[in-house]
Design a protein around this motif. Sequence first.
Motif, PDB file in Angstrom:
ATOM      1  N   ARG A  23     -41.060   8.271  -4.783  1.00 19.04           N
ATOM      2  CA  ARG A  23     -42.242   8.586  -3.971  1.00 19.04           C
ATOM      3  C   ARG A  23     -41.888   9.292  -2.673  1.00 19.04           C
ATOM      4  O   ARG A  23     -42.779   9.835  -2.000  1.00 19.04           O
ATOM      5  CB  ARG A  23     -43.006   7.290  -3.659  1.00 19.04           C
ATOM      6  N   VAL A  24     -40.609   9.300  -2.307  1.00 12.66           N
ATOM      7  CA  VAL A  24     -40.191   9.964  -1.074  1.00 12.66           C
ATOM      8  C   VAL A  24     -40.195  11.476  -1.214  1.00 12.66           C
ATOM      9  O   VAL A  24     -40.076  12.201  -0.219  1.00 12.66           O
ATOM     10  CB  VAL A  24     -38.777   9.496  -0.661  1.00 12.66           C
ATOM     11  N   LEU A  25     -40.346  11.984  -2.436  1.00 13.09           N
ATOM     12  CA  LEU A  25     -40.319  13.436  -2.679  1.00 13.09           C
ATOM     13  C   LEU A  25     -41.720  14.033  -2.552  1.00 13.09           C
ATOM     14  O   LEU A  25     -42.723  13.338  -2.716  1.00 13.09           O
ATOM     15  CB  LEU A  25     -39.752  13.712  -4.072  1.00 13.09           C
ATOM     16  N   PRO A  26     -41.811  15.336  -2.263  1.00 10.36           N
ATOM     17  CA  PRO A  26     -43.115  16.002  -2.193  1.00 10.36           C
ATOM     18  C   PRO A  26     -43.912  15.799  -3.483  1.00 10.36           C
ATOM     19  O   PRO A  26     -43.354  15.875  -4.577  1.00 10.36           O
ATOM     20  CB  PRO A  26     -42.746  17.475  -1.987  1.00 10.36           C
ATOM     21  N   ASN A  27     -45.191  15.563  -3.350  1.00 11.49           N
ATOM     22  CA  ASN A  27     -46.037  15.202  -4.487  1.00 11.49           C
ATOM     23  C   ASN A  27     -46.813  16.410  -5.022  1.00 11.49           C
ATOM     24  O   ASN A  27     -47.648  16.981  -4.316  1.00 11.49           O
ATOM     25  CB  ASN A  27     -47.025  14.114  -4.058  1.00 11.49           C
TER      26      ASN A  27
ATOM     27  N   GLU B  52     -33.520  17.612  -1.427  1.00 18.60           N
ATOM     28  CA  GLU B  52     -33.489  16.158  -1.504  1.00 18.60           C
ATOM     29  C   GLU B  52     -33.709  15.658  -2.938  1.00 18.60           C
ATOM     30  O   GLU B  52     -33.218  14.584  -3.311  1.00 18.60           O
ATOM     31  CB  GLU B  52     -34.511  15.528  -0.567  1.00 18.60           C
ATOM     32  N   SER B  53     -34.453  16.418  -3.743  1.00 25.07           N
ATOM     33  CA  SER B  53     -34.646  16.054  -5.151  1.00 25.07           C
ATOM     34  C   SER B  53     -33.323  16.108  -5.900  1.00 25.07           C
ATOM     35  O   SER B  53     -32.978  15.191  -6.666  1.00 25.07           O
ATOM     36  CB  SER B  53     -35.655  16.987  -5.821  1.00 25.07           C
ATOM     37  N   GLU B  54     -32.581  17.186  -5.671  1.00 24.71           N
ATOM     38  CA  GLU B  54     -31.290  17.352  -6.347  1.00 24.71           C
ATOM     39  C   GLU B  54     -30.305  16.273  -5.902  1.00 24.71           C
ATOM     40  O   GLU B  54     -29.580  15.692  -6.727  1.00 24.71           O
ATOM     41  CB  GLU B  54     -30.729  18.740  -6.049  1.00 24.71           C
ATOM     42  N   GLU B  55     -30.294  16.001  -4.612  1.00 25.76           N
ATOM     43  CA  GLU B  55     -29.381  14.986  -4.095  1.00 25.76           C
ATOM     44  C   GLU B  55     -29.731  13.601  -4.631  1.00 25.76           C
ATOM     45  O   GLU B  55     -28.849  12.812  -5.008  1.00 25.76           O
ATOM     46  CB  GLU B  55     -29.413  14.981  -2.567  1.00 25.76           C
ATOM     47  N   LEU B  56     -31.042  13.284  -4.684  1.00 23.56           N
ATOM     48  CA  LEU B  56     -31.493  12.000  -5.198  1.00 23.56           C
ATOM     49  C   LEU B  56     -31.128  11.854  -6.675  1.00 23.56           C
ATOM     50  O   LEU B  56     -30.653  10.792  -7.112  1.00 23.56           O
ATOM     51  CB  LEU B  56     -33.009  11.865  -5.007  1.00 23.56           C
TER      52      LEU B  56
ATOM     53  N   TYR C 169     -42.158  20.408 -13.286  1.00 29.03           N
ATOM     54  CA  TYR C 169     -40.731  20.048 -13.274  1.00 29.03           C
ATOM     55  C   TYR C 169     -39.969  20.916 -12.270  1.00 29.03           C
ATOM     56  O   TYR C 169     -39.177  20.413 -11.464  1.00 29.03           O
ATOM     57  CB  TYR C 169     -40.140  20.223 -14.671  1.00 29.03           C
ATOM     58  N   GLU C 170     -40.206  22.218 -12.297  1.00 27.05           N
ATOM     59  CA  GLU C 170     -39.497  23.131 -11.387  1.00 27.05           C
ATOM     60  C   GLU C 170     -39.880  22.884  -9.940  1.00 27.05           C
ATOM     61  O   GLU C 170     -39.039  22.996  -9.039  1.00 27.05           O
ATOM     62  CB  GLU C 170     -39.788  24.580 -11.786  1.00 27.05           C
ATOM     63  N   TYR C 171     -41.153  22.531  -9.701  1.00 25.81           N
ATOM     64  CA  TYR C 171     -41.572  22.226  -8.332  1.00 25.81           C
ATOM     65  C   TYR C 171     -40.872  20.969  -7.826  1.00 25.81           C
ATOM     66  O   TYR C 171     -40.329  20.948  -6.711  1.00 25.81           O
ATOM     67  CB  TYR C 171     -43.091  22.046  -8.281  1.00 25.81           C
TER      68      TYR C 171
END
Length: 289
Positions: A187-191, A217-221, A209-211
């Motif tokens: 939930r910490v990622l942009p929605n 931060e998505s890649e790091e998570l 998916y691409e968004y």
Amino acid sequence: MKLVIVTGLSGAGKTTALKALEDSGYFTMDNVLCQIAIFLLQNLEKGNSELNIEKLALGIDNRAISSPKEFMLLLNCLESLKVDYQMVFLDSSDEVILNRYNLTRRRHPFAAPTLLESIKREREAMNMVLERSTVVIDTSEYTSKMLSNKIKELATSERKEDINIHVQSFGFKYGVPMDLDLMFDVRVLPNPYYIEDLKLKTGNDKEVYEYVMSFPESEELYEKFIELIKYMIPLYKKDGKQHLSIGIGCSGGQHRSVAFVNRIAKELSYLETVDVYISHREGERHHWT
């Protein structure tokens, strides 16, 4: 011979599951004592029986297990005979089981002063079975038809590897699945829900998916998640665990968690000695907008 053992909590759907297996061509037996199951399996596998059974389903609950030692004897028998088997544990929340018993007015097989106490005692007694099950299904939100379809899907799958990994998405707004071993929160990622063109789509769609994956931060998570999961798998296997349930949650279980589940499951599928399958809970419950 293929074998499916259906077990779990009373009121969680064992009868429905066995009927679904019968429809799938399995010879089914319910309330089978562990000692009888061992005797039957030994004779079937060694060819000492005139019965020609290729697919067998046994319903085993707490009434059939007199002690942990007896249950371990059954597991040892399965391993020594190299039986191709799945042990499906049906679970459900205490509240749901309580409501089901109140509706049917049936007596709970685990005697206790109150129905709720019966459910809690049975849950404690069946914990050893839960730990050794290959598949765990939370039927709290399942209709009979949904459970039947799920069981039929499992019945047609092949158990080839020594640990089953179930990766599922869910929405926190609908509650956390009760059968998770590992749970991650995205939930910490942009929605994407707040992007008009993506709102009605899901993480299964390429655009969503691409968004979701477009942010650093998505890649790091993702990298941290997959690193931890890969580290944990050998530890679970060493401990004798045969089923690993991983949950990825976001607000509604439609966009971010779905994208992460699909990516994680794809990478895990390249590992040896694992069998990966995915589910998107809120999609199955028709919660997607």
